[in-house]
Scaffold this motif. Structure first.
Motif, short mmCIF file in Angstrom:
data_model
loop_
_atom_site.label_atom_id
_atom_site.label_comp_id
_atom_site.label_asym_id
_atom_site.label_seq_id
_atom_site.Cartn_x
_atom_site.Cartn_y
_atom_site.Cartn_z
N UNK A 177 0.82 -1.22 0.00
CA UNK A 177 0.00 0.00 0.00
C UNK A 177 0.85 1.26 0.00
N UNK A 178 2.01 1.22 0.65
CA UNK A 178 2.86 2.40 0.76
C UNK A 178 4.25 2.04 0.22
N UNK A 179 4.42 2.04 -1.09
CA UNK A 179 5.67 1.55 -1.67
C UNK A 179 6.80 2.57 -1.71
N UNK A 180 6.59 3.77 -1.18
CA UNK A 180 7.60 4.83 -1.29
C UNK A 180 8.56 4.74 -0.12
N UNK A 181 9.84 4.65 -0.40
CA UNK A 181 10.87 4.62 0.65
C UNK A 181 11.86 5.75 0.41
N UNK A 182 12.14 6.58 1.43
CA UNK A 182 13.04 7.72 1.22
C UNK A 182 14.46 7.29 0.89
N UNK A 183 14.86 6.07 1.29
CA UNK A 183 16.22 5.61 1.00
C UNK A 183 16.39 5.27 -0.47
N UNK A 184 15.26 4.99 -1.15
CA UNK A 184 15.35 4.58 -2.55
C UNK A 184 14.85 5.66 -3.50
N UNK A 199 -5.57 7.96 -14.37
CA UNK A 199 -6.18 8.82 -13.34
C UNK A 199 -5.09 9.40 -12.45
N UNK A 200 -5.45 10.45 -11.71
CA UNK A 200 -4.48 11.14 -10.88
C UNK A 200 -4.44 10.61 -9.46
N UNK A 201 -3.26 10.67 -8.83
CA UNK A 201 -3.09 10.27 -7.43
C UNK A 201 -1.73 10.74 -6.96
N UNK A 202 -1.63 11.22 -5.70
CA UNK A 202 -0.32 11.57 -5.16
C UNK A 202 0.60 10.37 -5.04
N UNK A 203 0.02 9.17 -4.91
CA UNK A 203 0.80 7.94 -4.84
C UNK A 203 0.86 7.27 -6.21
N UNK A 204 1.90 6.51 -6.48
CA UNK A 204 1.92 5.73 -7.73
C UNK A 204 0.71 4.80 -7.78
N UNK A 205 -0.01 4.81 -8.91
CA UNK A 205 -1.22 4.01 -9.03
C UNK A 205 -0.90 2.53 -9.12
N UNK A 206 -1.67 1.72 -8.40
CA UNK A 206 -1.58 0.27 -8.51
C UNK A 206 -2.37 -0.17 -9.75
N UNK A 207 -2.29 -1.43 -10.15
CA UNK A 207 -3.03 -1.89 -11.34
C UNK A 207 -4.53 -1.65 -11.22
N UNK A 208 -5.18 -1.59 -12.36
CA UNK A 208 -6.63 -1.34 -12.40
C UNK A 208 -7.38 -2.45 -11.68
#
Length: 505
Positions: free
Chosen positions: A354-361, A430-439
């Motif tokens: 759900x939260x795939x964003x990591x500041x180290x990467x 579609x728009x989202x602040x997070x990278x969109x997951x598959x449809x």
């Protein structure tokens, strides 16, 4: 004529009182359509005001025989029924102020603001209105700039509906047509709320030469999590058109069934309430669309297009928060201790999904998220999560609930695209602040204990997708034929009007 929503109209009326014989004729008034307020000049009627003071502020006041003119003076409007009003200041207070100012005061303190007691003011034009279409519906206030379609076809009615965003009206959206689409206006409003990711209020309606003003709502502290992306305007326009046309194509029964769920989605994006409340509102949408008495893991998995672990986590958060666990921190602690006590690996995978964003990467993505205005009120949660991530690179001791809420909002946008039959390749834009997951792929509704990824279910899904694609192609062809017929009818009508005018001349 300028836009009627923006024009202050001036004229006169008769003010009557329900508890006395007071009747002020030829009272000069100015009407503000944005606030639904009348400004009345009482300087020639001071004696009548003393009588109103004796009656008291509880008396009902009404404006009768109303006659208004627009700013150019070319158009006149009237109200066929009395308009109930109430003064914003008490008559006693006004009389005291007037007495203290005295006769020598050069200002005009006798201007009194009378607010409409009802939520709508209806006016009828005595002069035929000249406009592009006979029927209009306006909504506001849109907080972001989303590309609206030029036109859509209202399936089953043959009505061609056009869209416009009036540049001077501060986010007022307009739909207009030669055909009366008032019975479909709620569907258009629901689609626009889904597109803009925020509630919209009725601002003005036009039916022929009749206008209904609802007032311009104040710009509240709402989120702007639009479903559309501004990175590809052409794709966003197509997606918006698909959503509106799909909403118009629903049967009355289908639309009634999803209205509450649509509202849960829109209200769940409201940044004026705590993030836990937003999360619960979004989960109520999942429950409403599932339809069962108890929300199960497979239902959330299917409706949101996520893994069983992620669905189990979201359902667990919903249960902890809904049953008095308190804030998200206590809910997460209880979730880890009770539901995932011997499954820490599954909880970790669910969070990372759900939260795939990591500041180290991906430091740039992380900084962009932290700077997003929707997250500023809860930025301390971002900082806590960042420290935890820098420590061991995984979500162990902290759960960034702000980002989890954003993920749930993104998944529900994907769900509505799937439910309304938007092609997957278009829905991915579609728009989202997070990278969109598959449809999201919605198949037939299966029992809770039946696997949704069985070969039979997959074949059924593929067949449904093919049928849906064929139906949409057929619908586009039908809409194009209806559009051509509508253009031909308008041309014939214009020719008849021209011929009639020539004959009278």
């Amino acid at each position: 004529m300028g836009h009627p929503l923006l024009q202050r109209m001036t004229g006169h009326a008769t003010l009557t009182c329900s508890r006395s014989q007071v009747r002020i004729c030829d009272l000069s008034v100015q009407f503000d359509p944005e606030s639904l307020e009348f400004t009345a000049d009482f300087s020639p009627h001071r004696a009548a005001v003393e009588e109103l003071k004796e009656v008291g502020d509880a008396a009902s006041l009404a404006l009768e025989d109303l006659l208004l003119r627009d700013e150019s003076g070319d158009l006149e409007f009237t109200a066929h029924s009395a308009i109930e009003v109430r003064p914003q200041k008490s008559w006693s207070w006004l009389c005291i102020v007037w007495f203290m100012l005295g006769e020598s005061d050069q200002s005009n303190p006798y201007l009194v603001t009378l607010a409409s007691a009802n939520s709508v003011v209806r006016l009828d034009a005595l002069t035929p209105l000249k406009s592009r279409c006979f029927f209009e519906h306006h909504w506001g206030i849109a907080l972001c700039d989303v590309p609206l379609p030029c036109r859509v076809m209202a399936e089953g009615t043959g009505a061609e509906i056009f869209f416009d965003k009036h540049a001077l009206a501060r986010g007022v959206l307009c739909a207009f047509s030669d055909a009366d689409f008032s019975l479909r206006s709620n569907r258009i409003k629901a689609a626009l709320e889904l597109v803009f990711g925020q509630p919209l209020s009725s601002v003005m309606e036009r039916s022929g030469d009749s206008l209904a003003f609802h007032g311009l709502p104040a710009k509240g502290r709402l989120s702007d999590l639009p479903l559309l992306s501004d990175k590809n305007l052409e794709q966003a326009n197509r997606l918006c058109t698909e959503l509106i046309e799909a909403m118009l194509a629903l049967s009355d029964e289908q639309f009634d069934e999803i209205r509450a769920a649509l509202q849960f989605t829109v209200l769940g994006k409201n940044s004026a309430v705590p993030v836990e409340v937003r999360f619960l509102q979004l989960m109520m949408c999942v429950e409403a669309m599932d339809g069962r008495r108890t929300l199960g893991t497979n239902a959330s998995k299917r409706l949101l297009g996520i893994s069983a672990e992620a669905a189990d986590m979201l359902n667990g958060f919903r249960n902890q928060l809904a049953h008095g666990r308190g804030g998200y921190k206590k809910a997460f602690a209880a979730l880890s201790r009770q539901q995932f006590k011997k499954r820490s690996g599954e909880l970790k995978r669910a969070l990372m999904e759900c939260i795939p964003v990591s500041p180290t990467e991906s430091a740039s993505d992380w900084q962009e998220l932290r700077s997003h205005r929707l997250l500023r009120p809860i930025e301390h949660q971002m900082l806590e999560m960042e420290l935890a991530l820098k420590k061991d690179g995984v979500h162990v001791d902290q759960c960034n609930f702000a980002l989890l809420w954003l993920r749930l909002a993104e998944r529900l946008d994907a769900f509505w695209c799937a439910y309304l039959g938007v092609p997957p390749e278009l829905a991915q834009g579609r728009g989202s602040p997070l990278p969109a997951l598959p449809s999201v792929v919605l198949g037939a509704v299966l029992p809770e204990n039946e696997a949704v990824d069985s070969p039979g279910a997959n074949r059924q899904i593929e067949e449904l997708l093919k049928k849906n694609k064929a139906l949409k192609a057929e619908k586009r062809e039908l809409n194009e034929n209806l559009r051509k017929q509508g253009a031909l009818l308008r041309a014939c009508r214009n020719d008849l009007q021209q011929a009639s005018g020539d004959a009278k001349g």
